[in-house]
Write a protein that holds these residues in place. Structure first.
Motif, PDB file in Angstrom:
ATOM      1  N   PHE A  94      -5.441  -2.963  46.040  1.00 21.84           N
ATOM      2  CA  PHE A  94      -5.114  -1.746  45.294  1.00 21.84           C
ATOM      3  C   PHE A  94      -3.796  -1.904  44.541  1.00 21.84           C
ATOM      4  O   PHE A  94      -3.585  -1.262  43.517  1.00 21.84           O
ATOM      5  CB  PHE A  94      -4.976  -0.546  46.246  1.00 21.84           C
ATOM      6  CG  PHE A  94      -6.280   0.001  46.728  1.00 21.84           C
ATOM      7  CD1 PHE A  94      -6.820   1.150  46.154  1.00 21.84           C
ATOM      8  CD2 PHE A  94      -6.985  -0.602  47.759  1.00 21.84           C
ATOM      9  CE1 PHE A  94      -8.029   1.681  46.598  1.00 21.84           C
ATOM     10  CE2 PHE A  94      -8.187  -0.079  48.208  1.00 21.84           C
ATOM     11  CZ  PHE A  94      -8.705   1.059  47.631  1.00 21.84           C
ATOM     12  N   ARG A  95      -2.906  -2.713  45.076  1.00 24.11           N
ATOM     13  CA  ARG A  95      -1.598  -2.933  44.484  1.00 24.11           C
ATOM     14  C   ARG A  95      -1.486  -4.390  44.045  1.00 24.11           C
ATOM     15  O   ARG A  95      -1.907  -5.294  44.747  1.00 24.11           O
ATOM     16  CB  ARG A  95      -0.483  -2.625  45.495  1.00 24.11           C
ATOM     17  CG  ARG A  95      -0.511  -1.219  46.070  1.00 24.11           C
ATOM     18  CD  ARG A  95      -0.098  -0.179  45.055  1.00 24.11           C
ATOM     19  NE  ARG A  95       0.096   1.132  45.682  1.00 24.11           N
ATOM     20  CZ  ARG A  95       0.256   2.265  45.013  1.00 24.11           C
ATOM     21  NH1 ARG A  95       0.269   2.241  43.688  1.00 24.11           N
ATOM     22  NH2 ARG A  95       0.417   3.418  45.643  1.00 24.11           N
ATOM     23  N   GLY A  96      -0.881  -4.599  42.886  1.00 25.63           N
ATOM     24  CA  GLY A  96      -0.722  -5.945  42.378  1.00 25.63           C
ATOM     25  C   GLY A  96       0.425  -6.682  43.042  1.00 25.63           C
ATOM     26  O   GLY A  96       1.370  -6.083  43.556  1.00 25.63           O
ATOM     27  N   THR A  97       0.339  -7.997  43.046  1.00 25.45           N
ATOM     28  CA  THR A  97       1.407  -8.871  43.512  1.00 25.45           C
ATOM     29  C   THR A  97       1.668  -9.894  42.410  1.00 25.45           C
ATOM     30  O   THR A  97       1.035  -9.861  41.349  1.00 25.45           O
ATOM     31  CB  THR A  97       1.005  -9.599  44.805  1.00 25.45           C
ATOM     32  OG1 THR A  97      -0.044 -10.550  44.498  1.00 25.45           O
ATOM     33  CG2 THR A  97       0.486  -8.621  45.855  1.00 25.45           C
ATOM     34  N   GLU A  98       2.581 -10.817  42.650  1.00 23.97           N
ATOM     35  CA  GLU A  98       2.819 -11.862  41.656  1.00 23.97           C
ATOM     36  C   GLU A  98       1.603 -12.761  41.503  1.00 23.97           C
ATOM     37  O   GLU A  98       1.428 -13.405  40.463  1.00 23.97           O
ATOM     38  CB  GLU A  98       4.036 -12.698  42.053  1.00 23.97           C
ATOM     39  CG  GLU A  98       5.372 -11.986  41.844  1.00 23.97           C
ATOM     40  CD  GLU A  98       6.545 -12.925  41.988  1.00 23.97           C
ATOM     41  OE1 GLU A  98       6.310 -14.095  42.352  1.00 23.97           O
ATOM     42  OE2 GLU A  98       7.683 -12.495  41.744  1.00 23.97           O
ATOM     43  N   LEU A  99       0.756 -12.806  42.518  1.00 30.20           N
ATOM     44  CA  LEU A  99      -0.405 -13.690  42.494  1.00 30.20           C
ATOM     45  C   LEU A  99      -1.704 -12.980  42.148  1.00 30.20           C
ATOM     46  O   LEU A  99      -2.676 -13.619  41.764  1.00 30.20           O
ATOM     47  CB  LEU A  99      -0.557 -14.386  43.848  1.00 30.20           C
ATOM     48  CG  LEU A  99       0.613 -15.278  44.281  1.00 30.20           C
ATOM     49  CD1 LEU A  99       0.339 -15.855  45.667  1.00 30.20           C
ATOM     50  CD2 LEU A  99       0.840 -16.396  43.276  1.00 30.20           C
ATOM     51  N   ILE A 100      -1.740 -11.660  42.284  1.00 32.87           N
ATOM     52  CA  ILE A 100      -2.978 -10.912  42.066  1.00 32.87           C
ATOM     53  C   ILE A 100      -2.692  -9.688  41.203  1.00 32.87           C
ATOM     54  O   ILE A 100      -1.794  -8.899  41.502  1.00 32.87           O
ATOM     55  CB  ILE A 100      -3.600 -10.472  43.406  1.00 32.87           C
ATOM     56  CG1 ILE A 100      -4.039 -11.711  44.189  1.00 32.87           C
ATOM     57  CG2 ILE A 100      -4.773  -9.533  43.195  1.00 32.87           C
ATOM     58  CD1 ILE A 100      -4.609 -11.422  45.553  1.00 32.87           C
TER      59      ILE A 100
END
Length: 223
Positions: free
Chosen positions: A173-179
């Motif tokens: 649901f929340r983005g990361t540096e990888l997704i």
């Protein structure tokens, strides 16, 4: 189970479907949600329509590529993306919930503070940025699925080998540096991700509850 399905392969098909859905809502059908599977196919359909319109407006300068339409410089791509967004918005404004399914791939990305050499890889949609933005602008939630794997290295030097020790299927649901992922949810209303465990029915119930607890109404883009 018990869903209504149809196949569209042209811009004409899409317009006829949209007009029927809107005009006959509450008469010939009581459809409340529409799912596009997969949205990766939409740009090609809309691109062909932009190329056709370009040929009508500029009969002496026919184009075979969307990038060369209407003077080039990405004008054709932007027109196609805007048409996709307008199409989705018309259905949304008519009271339909919108769900989109798309594919993913790893892309090199950057931000305003990085140079060309400082790009990093992120799991995101296969669509180019214009089309991705057009669909994401309409949807309230952009969810990205990924299988997280943990490895253990055994051996040393040239004999070292990685062995899979665990894996977990996640829907972010929340983005990361990888997704790449995100939503219009208020902070702390949804987890960063939920785990796909149990049966598909159990996971579907978990997904729906997570969304309903955070935001009662919304349109979703799965990838």
């Amino acid at each position: 189970d018990n869903i209504n399905t149809t196949h569209v392969s042209s811009y004409k098909d899409l317009i006829q479907l949209k007009d029927w859905l809107i005009k006959e809502k509450g008469n010939e059908h009581n459809i409340e949600m529409l799912c596009f599977d997969v949205v990766d196919e939409l740009p090609e359909i809309f691109d062909k329509e932009i190329i056709r319109l370009n040929s009508i407006e500029n009969p002496n300068k026919p184009c075979k590529s969307i990038k060369s339409c209407f003077g080039g410089y990405n004008a054709g791509v932007e027109m196609s993306a805007n048409k996709i967004k307008a199409y989705m918005e018309e259905l949304k404004n008519a009271g339909f919930g919108i769900m989109c399914i798309g594919h993913t791939k790893m892309k090199a990305v950057s931000d305003k503070a990085t140079t060309e050499d400082e790009k990093w890889m992120t799991l995101t949609g296969t669509l180019s940025s214009n089309y991705e933005s057009a669909i994401a602008d309409v949807c309230d939630i952009v969810l990205t699925g990924n299988i997280e794997r943990e490895f253990e290295t055994k051996g040393e030097g040239d004999n070292a080998k990685n062995y899979l020790v665990s894996e977990e299927r996640r829907l972010y649901f929340r983005g990361t540096e990888l997704i790449a992922a995100g939503s219009r949810f208020a902070p702390d209303t949804v987890p960063d991700y939920i785990v796909f465990d149990g049966s598909p029915e159990e996971f579907a119930a978990k997904l729906i509850k997570t969304i309903e607890d955070a935001f009662p109404y919304g349109d979703v883009y799965f990838r």
